[in-house]
Enzyme design. Structure first.
Site, short mmCIF file in Angstrom:
data_model
loop_
_atom_site.label_atom_id
_atom_site.label_comp_id
_atom_site.label_asym_id
_atom_site.label_seq_id
_atom_site.Cartn_x
_atom_site.Cartn_y
_atom_site.Cartn_z
N ASP A 43 0.81 -1.22 0.00
CA ASP A 43 0.00 0.00 0.00
C ASP A 43 0.84 1.27 0.00
O ASP A 43 0.34 2.35 -0.27
CB ASP A 43 -0.93 0.01 1.22
CG ASP A 43 -2.01 -1.05 1.09
OD1 ASP A 43 -2.31 -1.46 -0.05
OD2 ASP A 43 -2.56 -1.47 2.12
N GLN B 89 -1.80 -9.60 -7.45
CA GLN B 89 -0.97 -8.41 -7.62
C GLN B 89 0.12 -8.30 -6.57
O GLN B 89 1.19 -7.74 -6.83
CB GLN B 89 -1.81 -7.14 -7.65
CG GLN B 89 -2.41 -6.70 -6.33
CD GLN B 89 -3.60 -5.78 -6.50
OE1 GLN B 89 -3.47 -4.58 -6.67
NE2 GLN B 89 -4.80 -6.35 -6.46
#
Lengths: 421, 421
Positions: free
Chosen positions: B144, B301
């Site tokens: 993130d 991902q």
């Protein structure tokens, strides 16, 4: 036919990682031939022919043409336009021949699946009936691997390699987090045939490796059996990784994602929305009581050039080449096939099949490739697919750290006919 | 402390492609040091410590340890267990120190995000208060990229490279089929911060390249503006490719996927189920009247080792190494940071930040990295991320054509304490 006739190449149906390699093989062979004048591309498949929307591939930079081998999807442009029968759509077929005549096109190479082979077959027949000199050769393409008459299909090896790798990698993720995120479902393409789902079996080198369960459209999906499968794996490994083909159906042939079928109403108790993975996620969470998540690779699985199978890319090129060779030697009304040679070491050559045989056939995963429980694959399946995923196709990386793909300049060929329809 | 004290390494939170590289850097440095005896792994993060579920990494095959650099996810095992405050969970923190004492552990390396840094900080403080000699160093990790005090986070470069590549590739697919499948939505991770979505901007070298629109959680999502954005792109390019962060919210901070928020009730008219991509697909189909499809890469991902950023993998290893170096030089209560050096050429070194500063901070995408319209990124964002995706991490491929990953043997360390709870 004048001493040099023009050729047209078109791509059709869902794009793949390898369809441009086939185009490259055909284009490069056609441009070398002294029988062929210009090599045209039909923008968006047969639609481009109908609309006389044609561009001159011969005038493209040879580097651009060569980069087709490293570019996913369908650079000439694809379509999902299906022509009806000769009787119903005679005007369309006549229009196709009119366009060919207007541009002195006597070679038609159509890269696609069985619908495309059907179209090519009908164009070929009408040409023959009306005395127009046309050589028509099909080049197979589909990630679904469901074409008849060929051992396997260009495009399949790459999606198999990518999907199996994704199953390995996401499987590691599930393994790392099995205290909370215990179930992962990987949804893959394949509406009628489970070849792609089956290829994920390559990822499972050890029993505890992902995927633990594989569901194919070939086996009728049973709600209770699925729940029991998941509980069993969970008991063995404390986690479960599932690969599911998007076209799973119940015993009545109704998609399990359908909100009208008997299966959805009786067994699920509520309307199912979304895709297969979401449906399975709901069942796992409701019936097994563990957290489930899903990955849906979607079009990324059929465009993953960054990890394509070298074998697939080379065989796809070979098919394009073979189509032109066949055409130049006078063959018409055929599709190039891939032929697996006998022997313990894998080797593959090309053959030819009648367009009509391909058009009317479909090859699903045979029962002996699926395990008895219907939730995994056999060694026979793995032996079939393993040679197809060998090698990594080269990728050109730019200074920005990302792959380089080509795009045609698309120099249009002047229209000579009235507009279509 | 005896002349040689033991070290423990734990991984926490969502796995990444690079978290094992950080572990490798720490393990290899620790095993070289004559101050450190055994190097232990805590199975599933702080849970493994609490449950005294520890294994001996020192006794693993050095090749296995080296292969950590090429293996995605979290090989030691991760968890999502968050400890409460020292007051509320004092027993847990004391238990952690008891386990450390029982196994002569005086070095604690925790690889994770801000929650993990909070835990490490509190363990460190309690040790200090109670006079237990503990050296506690954090190693950053999160796809993130939202940790404070560090230029970027190990794990981010790889997901950025992969997501941008996937956008390029699926973008080519959309381009090939724009006669029918006109809109593709790629859903990417990032609940609060849009760093991953923003990185997809790298894929757009030309205006017509995908992604045409990027939506980040940092910008309040507006229904009408979204519809107008899509119509605008469609007008320009006849197709539209959208990247959306999973955590899109409306102006009231309500997730647009929520079925309770005012946004969903007022503007959508019906309950929204599923994720962001499905929600956007529904809007596009309803309001723009074109066919839309979505890809949800999910955990693929963050585990795409087959196309990881070499820069990311190397920096992650460097962070693990630097943590052990810092610990051996007497530093405690700090997290290793990545420091981007000044100058036109990218170079990166490590620094140190207080665990508490990391624990309480969050770094979202700054406004100047997002375009004025709030539907794309600026050159400043691309300049920030471009160096992080450089190079391709090596992949070991087996004779089956697929990557090779490691798995620890996990030789357990004998338990010495009563069971946890």
């Amino acid at each position: 036919m004048s001493s040099k006739a023009n050729a047209i190449i078109a791509q059709s149906g869902g794009p793949t990682t390898a369809i441009n390699s086939s185009a490259c093989g055909a284009i490069e062979a056609a441009m070398k031939s002294d029988k062929i004048g210009r090599v045209y591309g039909a923008t968006n498949g047969i639609l481009g022919v109908l609309q006389e929307d044609i561009f001159d591939i011969s005038s493209e930079n040879p580097k651009t043409i060569s980069m087709l081998k490293r570019t996913p999807a369908a650079a000439i442009g694809s379509c999902r336009y299906k022509l009806k029968s000769l009787e119903e759509s005679k005007e369309d077929y006549e229009r196709i021949l009119d366009v060919f005549k207007a541009h002195d096109i006597h070679y038609f190479f159509y890269i696609g699946g069985n619908d495309s082979m059907d179209t090519a077959d009908k164009v070929n027949k009408l040409a023959s009936e009306t005395g127009y000199d046309l050589t028509c050769v099909g080049i197979p393409k589909t990630i679904d691997n469901d074409l008849a008459c060929t051992d396997h299909c260009p495009g399949y090896g790459s999606v198999a390699k990518y999907v199996a790798t994704c199953a390995m990698e996401a499987g590691k993720d599930t393994e790392a987090l099995y205290t909370t995120d215990t179930c992962t479902i990987l949804e893959v393409m394949g509406r009628n045939a489970g070849w792609i789902a089956a290829s994920a079996g390559l990822a499972r080198r050890e029993p505890e490796d992902a995927p633990h369960l594989i569901y194919l459209p070939e086996v009728a999906f049973e709600y209770d059996k699925f729940v029991s499968d998941v509980k069993g794996v969970l008991n063995d490994f404390k986690r479960v990784f599932i690969v599911a083909g998007e076209g799973l159906r119940d015993k009545d042939g109704e998609y399990i994602t359908s909100d009208t079928g008997s299966f959805s109403k009786d067994s699920f108790g509520h309307k199912q929305l979304g895709g297969v993975a979401e449906t399975l996620k709901d069942i796992v969470e409701r019936e097994v009581g563990i957290k489930a998540r899903f990955n849906k690779l979607g079009t990324n699985q059929r465009s993953a050039m960054h990890f394509a199978s070298l074998t697939d890319i080379e065989e796809s090129y070979m098919c394009g080449n073979a189509a032109v060779e066949a055409a130049l030697s006078g063959v018409s009304g055929k599709m190039v096939t891939l032929v697996r040679e006998d022997g313990s070491d894998y080797s593959c050559t090309t053959g030819l099949a009648n367009l009509s045989d391909v058009a009317n056939g479909e090859k699903i995963v045979p029962r002996e490739f699926i395990n008895e429980a219907g939730n995994g694959v056999t060694d026979a399946m793995l032996d079939y697919v393993r040679p197809l995923v060998q090698g990594e196709a080269p990728v050109s990386i730019n200074e920005d750290g990302l792959p380089v793909f080509m795009r045609f300049e698309r120099k249009p060929v002047d229209k000579k006919l009235p507009s279509y329809k």
